[in-house]
Design a protein around this motif. Structure first.
Motif, mmCIF file in Angstrom:
data_model
loop_
_atom_site.group_PDB
_atom_site.id
_atom_site.type_symbol
_atom_site.label_atom_id
_atom_site.label_comp_id
_atom_site.label_asym_id
_atom_site.label_seq_id
_atom_site.Cartn_x
_atom_site.Cartn_y
_atom_site.Cartn_z
ATOM 1 N N GLN A 59 0.829 -1.199 0.000
ATOM 2 C CA GLN A 59 0.000 0.000 0.000
ATOM 3 C C GLN A 59 0.865 1.251 0.000
ATOM 4 O O GLN A 59 2.060 1.200 0.280
ATOM 5 N N ASP A 60 0.245 2.399 -0.318
ATOM 6 C CA ASP A 60 0.926 3.682 -0.269
ATOM 7 C C ASP A 60 0.722 4.317 1.102
ATOM 8 O O ASP A 60 -0.370 4.228 1.681
ATOM 9 N N TRP A 61 1.781 4.955 1.611
ATOM 10 C CA TRP A 61 1.660 5.715 2.852
ATOM 11 C C TRP A 61 1.943 7.177 2.537
ATOM 12 O O TRP A 61 3.014 7.526 2.032
ATOM 13 N N ASN A 62 0.969 8.029 2.855
ATOM 14 C CA ASN A 62 1.066 9.447 2.577
ATOM 15 C C ASN A 62 1.011 10.227 3.877
ATOM 16 O O ASN A 62 0.107 10.031 4.695
ATOM 17 N N ALA A 63 1.994 11.108 4.095
ATOM 18 C CA ALA A 63 2.101 11.820 5.360
ATOM 19 C C ALA A 63 0.917 12.751 5.599
ATOM 20 O O ALA A 63 0.418 12.869 6.723
ATOM 21 N N ALA A 64 0.445 13.442 4.555
ATOM 22 C CA ALA A 64 -0.680 14.360 4.719
ATOM 23 C C ALA A 64 -1.942 13.599 5.140
ATOM 24 O O ALA A 64 -2.706 14.062 6.007
ATOM 25 N N ASP A 179 1.045 19.802 8.940
ATOM 26 C CA ASP A 179 -0.144 18.982 8.674
ATOM 27 C C ASP A 179 -0.430 18.791 7.193
ATOM 28 O O ASP A 179 -1.333 18.026 6.828
ATOM 29 N N GLU A 180 0.320 19.481 6.317
ATOM 30 C CA GLU A 180 0.167 19.284 4.880
ATOM 31 C C GLU A 180 1.349 18.523 4.292
ATOM 32 O O GLU A 180 1.527 18.470 3.076
#
Length: 210
Positions: A59-64, A179-180
């Motif tokens: 899976q992809d992990w996105n910080a935002a 947070d972005e």
């Protein structure tokens, strides 16, 4: 050390045992000063967006997305070399000790390594529940953060015997994101023995307010 080796090798009267001793010394020096140090490739810059990573589960992990899910003002990403590494375990203990400051500033800690979460949960002694991300060593998106042959020789050999890819480890680093998912601060040590102490990281949290 090289000069000493040359001098001893030219003394032919000392025989084979000395040759073996010098060869062993050379192997130890190569491991200590080369394999144990990680040269960082091109990494995401400060003020840039932290990239999407690929997890071991495909899976992809996105910080935002993670920041929105946790309703956090920021994320503290800590790339850990491995649970076998004493320096990584010490850093984990220091992070647990500073979780009061993380909670006050609404900063969510994220532990990232090539190992499963089960390796890290028993080692984290704090009350906060950090997000734990297992990276896929083979995915090219993770290449800047993963050292393919960075594990100790004994662990690599055990992994080969077990049929697993235990040779890949994360390059230790710390990242403070807003947070972005914009990079506010980063720490890229030249050596895994200098991952960044808890007090050092604590002093950087104020950057989220700048």
């Amino acid at each position: 050390m090289s000069g000493l080796a040359v001098t001893l090798l030219t003394d032919v009267d000392r025989g084979l045992p000395l040759y073996l001793a010098i060869a062993n010394l050379f192997v130890v020096l190569v491991y200590l000063f080369h394999l144990s140090a990680f040269r960082q490739p091109a990494m995401p810059p400060v003020d840039g967006v932290f990239p999407t990573l690929a997890t071991g589960g495909g899976q992809d992990w996105n910080a935002a997305d993670s920041a929105r899910r946790e309703k956090a003002a920021g994320l503290l990403l800590v790339f850990l070399r491995g649970s076998f590494c004493a320096d990584s375990r010490a850093q984990l203990s220091q992070l647990a000790a500073m979780e009061g400051e993380l909670h006050r500033r609404r900063v969510q800690p994220v532990l990232i390594s090539t190992e499963s979460a089960d390796h890290w949960r028993p080692l984290y002694t704090g009350e906060m529940v950090p997000e734990i991300v297992e990276l896929c060593p083979a995915d090219k998106r993770n290449r800047p953060f993963v050292a393919a042959g960075g594990a100790p020789a004994w662990l690599w050999m055990l992994g080969r015997l077990a049929g697993s890819g235990a040779g890949a480890v994360c390059r230790p680093s710390c990242w403070l994101l807003d947070d972005e998912a914009f990079v506010v601060w980063r720490h890229l040590p030249d050596n895994y023995r200098l991952p960044g102490s808890g007090e050092f990281i604590r002093g950087q949290l104020v950057r989220l307010e700048e």
